[in-house]
Design an enzyme around this catalytic site. Structure first.
Site, PDB file in Angstrom:
ATOM      1  N   GLU A  89       0.770  -1.271  -0.050  1.00  0.00           N
ATOM      2  CA  GLU A  89       0.045   0.098  -0.069  1.00  0.00           C
ATOM      3  C   GLU A  89       0.908   1.236  -0.017  1.00  0.00           C
ATOM      4  O   GLU A  89       0.534   2.322  -0.513  1.00  0.00           O
ATOM      5  CB  GLU A  89      -0.900  -0.075   1.310  1.00  0.00           C
ATOM      6  CG  GLU A  89      -2.094  -0.954   1.065  1.00  0.00           C
ATOM      7  CD  GLU A  89      -2.757  -1.051   2.168  1.00  0.00           C
ATOM      8  OE1 GLU A  89      -4.060  -1.125   2.005  1.00  0.00           O
ATOM      9  OE2 GLU A  89      -2.418  -1.296   3.256  1.00  0.00           O
ATOM     10  N   GLU A 115      -4.059  -9.451   3.277  1.00  0.00           N
ATOM     11  CA  GLU A 115      -5.011  -9.106   4.308  1.00  0.00           C
ATOM     12  C   GLU A 115      -6.191  -9.974   4.654  1.00  0.00           C
ATOM     13  O   GLU A 115      -6.539 -10.255   5.794  1.00  0.00           O
ATOM     14  CB  GLU A 115      -5.521  -7.595   4.028  1.00  0.00           C
ATOM     15  CG  GLU A 115      -4.677  -6.351   4.572  1.00  0.00           C
ATOM     16  CD  GLU A 115      -3.545  -6.360   3.570  1.00  0.00           C
ATOM     17  OE1 GLU A 115      -2.808  -5.308   3.775  1.00  0.00           O
ATOM     18  OE2 GLU A 115      -3.574  -7.011   2.456  1.00  0.00           O
TER      19      GLU A 115
END
Length: 255
Positions: free
Chosen positions: A109, A129
């Site tokens: 990210e 995730e």
């Protein structure tokens, strides 16, 4: 600025280094605040035309420092720049991620918040995730489908499986693949090519590329004028034309 984030400037290029190799450069709140401070500084400095973000040691960034969070309950979020001190509002200047090792979860990210990515050959990039019962909410599920085909992004997001550096390059997620240990050197080559150009033009071009994602085709040419007209009227634009005619390198002033 803390020792967790280092900033060096030379030849128009700022290098920001995440410097917590003992935790694979994971981000706790003090590190997020220091990274945001470094980004503020490079945005304000007239002697910086391009920025590289990298990490010390064998891992670019392991994302959120879970041990620090467990101990302090403090999430690594800056009030303006967002998660990790970068995810919501990266710097205004061209920003290159130089990745050694893995960029997984929050590490990817952070790379997605950058404009360009250089990855070492053995690097892996992914958003695992969902394997932990979470969603990549620090820009992962928002930015990845804008960088690569949506079906490919959806597979990576829903399976949590990573890409190799070569696979990531084949989909356009990575700009250049470097030999292991050479990602920073290759990123500097790219930054040098960028920094040779006019700073006002660089800033305007980056803003148009990013902001035009939400513009309709009909309005794009009108809306970009707010950025391109001042550049066209700048002293640097006149200097660029003179330098071309005189067959010499331009001398940019940022005005």
């Amino acid at each position: 600025m803390s020792d967790a984030v280092l900033l060096e400037v030379a030849d128009g290029i700022a290098t920001i280094t995440l410097n917590r190799p003992e935790v694979r450069n994971a981000i706790d709140l003090p590190t997020a605040l220091a990274l945001a401070e470094a980004l503020d500084e490079v945005d304000e400095r007239a002697d910086v035309a391009a920025v590289i973000l990298t990490g010390t040691g064998s891992t670019f960034c392991a994302g959120m420092d879970l041990k620090a969070f467990a101990a302090t309950k403090e999430r690594p979020i800056h009030d303006r720049r967002g998660a990790f001190g970068i995810a919501r509002q990266p710097c205004e200047k061209p920003l290159i991620a130089a990745i050694e090792g893995n960029a997984l979860g929050g590490g990817l990210e952070i790379a997605l918040a950058c404009d360009l990515v250089v990855a070492a050959a053995s690097s892996r990039l992914g958003l695992p995730e969902v394997k932990r019962g979470l969603v990549a909410a620090a820009g992962g599920v928002l930015r990845l489908p804008r960088r690569i085909p949506q079906a490919v992004a959806m597979e990576l997001i829903l399976t949590g499986e990573p890409l190799s550096a070569d696979e990531a390059r084949s989909w356009g997620l990575v700009n250049r693949v470097a030999a292991d240990g050479e990602s920073l050197a290759v990123a500097r080559e790219l930054a040098t090519a960028i920094a040779a150009n006019a700073p006002l033009a660089l800033s305007a071009a980056k803003r148009i590329v990013i902001e035009s994602a939400d513009w309709s085709g009909d309005e794009g040419f009108d809306r970009q004028a707010a950025y391109t007209d001042p550049v066209r009227a700048s002293a640097d634009a006149a200097e660029g034309a003179r330098a071309f005619v005189e067959k010499r390198a331009p001398q940019w002033t940022g005005s």
